[in-house]
Write a protein that holds these residues in place. Structure first.
Motif, PDB file in Angstrom:
ATOM      1  N   GLU A 177       2.163  -4.754   1.470  1.00 30.68           N
ATOM      2  CA  GLU A 177       3.467  -4.965   2.088  1.00 30.68           C
ATOM      3  C   GLU A 177       4.581  -4.396   1.207  1.00 30.68           C
ATOM      4  O   GLU A 177       5.530  -3.785   1.704  1.00 30.68           O
ATOM      5  N   TYR A 182       2.048  -1.411   6.032  1.00 32.03           N
ATOM      6  CA  TYR A 182       2.048  -2.619   6.843  1.00 32.03           C
ATOM      7  C   TYR A 182       0.752  -2.848   7.633  1.00 32.03           C
ATOM      8  O   TYR A 182       0.341  -3.984   7.836  1.00 32.03           O
ATOM      9  N   LEU A 208       5.174 -10.983   8.595  1.00 24.33           N
ATOM     10  CA  LEU A 208       4.885  -9.552   8.654  1.00 24.33           C
ATOM     11  C   LEU A 208       5.088  -9.026  10.077  1.00 24.33           C
ATOM     12  O   LEU A 208       5.720  -7.983  10.284  1.00 24.33           O
TER      13      LEU A 208
END
Length: 228
Positions: A177, A182, A208
């Protein structure tokens, strides 16, 4: 005769210290930290090397976010009991929190002290989870020219995975991250959540989806599953 006289003179002081320590401990657990601090400081005057008293004062300093004072207490504790990993970890933690309050130049001068404290905590307790997390953050946040290193962060992540799979996946997700990978972070957070099924693992994956992947549908579905 002199020894006996000394004993009788000393006994009231010892009893006073014990009594006030117990009162202070009760106040601490009742979250009356200011009142507890006054009593603990009084006890410390009579017993300047009392480990439990210093530890409570260190905890109170941390609660009050008095990081310099907290570092002083935990520094003394690690000197008095150099085999206790937690004192090294908490000393390093106070330094790290203080570093966040000062300018970058001063913060960089504190990094070696933090690393040494966290590394010592790991030597004393090879399964110390929080110390490894702290080192991961240091190596992620430091610029490369000042010692930042993804490979070193991954090294501590791999160590975590050996005895705490959840922390292993969470820390790998954190590293991914940080570097904006991602999709890879999602996979690691998903694995952590499958194993841990906790509020922490849910929150990492949920945040996220919501903040980085910008996928409110996945965030909503995850929340629904978590609340079942």
């Amino acid at each position: 005769m002199k020894k006996l006289l000394f004993f009788f003179l000393l006994m009231p002081i010892l009893l006073w210290s014990q009594s006030n320590f117990e009162k202070a401990e009760k106040l601490f657990h009742a979250k009356k930290y200011d009142e507890a601090q006054v009593l603990f400081e009084g006890v410390l005057k009579n017993k300047p090397s009392d480990i439990k008293t210093i530890e409570f004062l260190g905890e109170i300093a941390a609660i009050h976010k008095s990081w310099v004072k907290g570092a002083e207490y935990f520094k003394k504790l690690k000197e008095l009991k150099p085999t206790e990993a937690e004192y090294f970890y908490k000393y390093g933690g106070c330094l790290a929190m203080r570093a966040m309050e000062v300018n970058k130049l001063k913060a960089f001068t504190m990094v070696d002290g933090m690393k040494e404290a966290f590394e010592r905590a790991i030597i004393l307790n090879p399964k110390h989870v929080q110390a490894r997390w702290a080192l991961i953050e240091i190596y992620l946040l430091l610029p490369g020219i000042l010692g930042g290193s993804e490979s070193k962060a991954l090294g501590y992540s791999n160590e975590l995975a050996q005895f705490s799979p959840v922390d292993g996946y969470l820390s790998k997700g954190r590293i991914d991250e940080y570097f904006k990978r991602y999709t890879a972070a999602e996979k690691n957070y998903m694995k952590a959540n499958e194993i841990g099924k906790s509020k922490v693992t849910f929150q990492k994956l949920y945040n996220l989806y919501l903040n980085k992947l910008k996928d409110p549908k996945k965030a909503r579905e995850l929340k629904q599953k978590f609340e079942l």
